[in-house]
Design a protein around this motif. Structure first.
Motif, short mmCIF file in Angstrom:
data_model
loop_
_atom_site.label_atom_id
_atom_site.label_comp_id
_atom_site.label_asym_id
_atom_site.label_seq_id
_atom_site.Cartn_x
_atom_site.Cartn_y
_atom_site.Cartn_z
N MET A 1 0.84 -1.20 0.00
CA MET A 1 0.00 0.00 0.00
C MET A 1 0.87 1.25 0.00
O MET A 1 1.88 1.32 0.71
CB MET A 1 -0.90 0.01 1.25
N ILE A 2 0.51 2.23 -0.79
CA ILE A 2 1.22 3.51 -0.84
C ILE A 2 0.43 4.52 -0.04
O ILE A 2 -0.77 4.69 -0.22
CB ILE A 2 1.38 3.99 -2.29
N ARG A 3 1.10 5.20 0.88
CA ARG A 3 0.42 6.15 1.75
C ARG A 3 1.09 7.50 1.65
O ARG A 3 2.30 7.60 1.45
CB ARG A 3 0.45 5.67 3.21
N ALA A 4 0.30 8.55 1.87
CA ALA A 4 0.85 9.91 1.91
C ALA A 4 0.24 10.63 3.09
O ALA A 4 -0.97 10.61 3.28
CB ALA A 4 0.54 10.66 0.62
N GLN A 5 1.09 11.24 3.91
CA GLN A 5 0.63 12.03 5.03
C GLN A 5 1.18 13.44 4.88
O GLN A 5 2.33 13.63 4.51
CB GLN A 5 1.14 11.43 6.36
N TRP A 6 0.32 14.44 5.17
CA TRP A 6 0.76 15.81 4.99
C TRP A 6 0.56 16.61 6.28
O TRP A 6 -0.24 16.28 7.13
CB TRP A 6 0.04 16.49 3.84
N SER A 7 1.33 17.69 6.39
CA SER A 7 1.26 18.52 7.59
C SER A 7 -0.10 19.19 7.70
O SER A 7 -0.71 19.55 6.71
CB SER A 7 2.35 19.59 7.55
N VAL B 1 4.21 26.57 1.99
CA VAL B 1 4.41 25.18 1.62
C VAL B 1 4.42 24.33 2.89
O VAL B 1 5.06 24.68 3.87
CB VAL B 1 5.74 24.98 0.86
N GLY B 2 3.73 23.22 2.86
CA GLY B 2 3.75 22.29 3.98
C GLY B 2 4.75 21.18 3.72
O GLY B 2 5.82 21.41 3.16
N HIS B 3 4.42 19.95 4.11
CA HIS B 3 5.28 18.82 3.77
C HIS B 3 4.44 17.56 3.65
O HIS B 3 3.34 17.48 4.19
CB HIS B 3 6.39 18.64 4.81
N VAL B 4 5.00 16.59 2.94
CA VAL B 4 4.32 15.32 2.72
C VAL B 4 5.30 14.18 3.00
O VAL B 4 6.47 14.26 2.63
CB VAL B 4 3.82 15.19 1.26
N THR B 5 4.81 13.14 3.65
CA THR B 5 5.56 11.90 3.79
C THR B 5 4.89 10.84 2.93
O THR B 5 3.71 10.54 3.12
CB THR B 5 5.59 11.43 5.26
N ASP C 1 10.28 12.06 2.62
CA ASP C 1 9.60 13.33 2.84
C ASP C 1 9.86 14.27 1.68
O ASP C 1 10.97 14.34 1.15
CB ASP C 1 10.09 14.01 4.12
N ILE C 2 8.82 15.01 1.28
CA ILE C 2 9.02 16.12 0.36
C ILE C 2 8.54 17.39 1.07
O ILE C 2 7.45 17.43 1.62
CB ILE C 2 8.31 15.90 -1.00
N THR C 3 9.40 18.40 1.07
CA THR C 3 9.17 19.57 1.91
C THR C 3 9.32 20.89 1.18
O THR C 3 9.09 21.94 1.77
CB THR C 3 10.16 19.56 3.09
N GLN C 4 9.71 20.87 -0.07
CA GLN C 4 9.94 22.10 -0.82
C GLN C 4 8.93 22.23 -1.96
O GLN C 4 8.45 21.22 -2.49
CB GLN C 4 11.36 22.14 -1.39
#
Length: 205
Positions: free
Chosen positions: A1-7, A41-45, A54-57
């Motif tokens: 499973m692919i998951r994404a969590q964001w701030s 901009v927030g961030h995503v895991t 993590d992507i943060t930019q």
């Protein structure tokens, strides 16, 4: 499973899931982090069964080839690359609200001369968007007590609402609120005359 969590504090986060849906049979999924309209901009895991990244930019992207593979190392995509590769997804995004700020003379509901010139742009935005959701929010500086400033900010919001209705905007499309001195653009001590805090914000959705 692919998951994404964001701030939680991000105002706008857009996932561009390309080529296939997010599912076990997905051949490739790309996640791009875009800023909200005012640049925040927030961030995503992004996680799979075997790891995460993590992507943060702004405009940073990672790609996942499946639940058993690691997300790729983040990289910055150019605006041209995003527009070229993700154009179909971008065209499906809803229009972002347009924000206007109108400033007032001290202790009054009279717009400054410069802000009066902004009114046509507000009406044009409402008409172009065929908007039925317009927010009018009144504010004040800290000159005077809290109750006086709350009343003044209410009167400023009401004045702008009347102007819009007089120009043909349906009153049922406009929501009016006021904050008094509680949400200044420029933080000041009490009883400070600050022009940028004497304002009404108009948001056209």
């Amino acid at each position: 499973m692919i998951r994404a969590q964001w701030s939680k504090n991000i105002l706008l986060l857009i996932f561009l899931a390309l080529l296939f849906l997010l599912s076990g049979c997905a051949a490739k999924t790309t996640v791009v982090l875009l800023p909200d309209p005012d640049g925040k901009v927030g961030h995503v895991t992004v996680s799979t069964d075997v790891g995460s990244t993590d992507i943060t930019q702004a405009r940073e992207a990672t790609t996942v080839k499946g639940r058993e593979s690691l997300p790729t190392s983040p990289k910055i995509l150019s605006s041209d690359a995003i527009n070229a590769e993700f154009s179909r997804v971008l065209t499906m995004l809803p229009s972002q609200p347009v924000h206007f700020i109108l400033y007032f003379e001290g202790g009054s509901t009279d717009l400054t001369a410069e802000s009066r010139q902004t009114l046509p742009a507000i009406l044009e935005s409402i008409n172009n968007r065929k908007s039925q959701h317009i927010s009018v929010i009144g504010h004040s500086d800290t000159v005077g007590d809290n109750q006086y400033n709350l009343q003044l900010s209410q009167e400023r919001a009401a004045a702008i609402r009347r102007l819009l209705v007089q120009q043909g905007v349906a009153s049922t499309f406009i929501t009016s609120t006021s904050h008094g001195e509680e949400n200044p653009l420029v933080k000041t001590a009490d009883n400070v005359n600050e022009p940028k805090n004497r304002r009404v914000e108009v948001v056209v959705k």
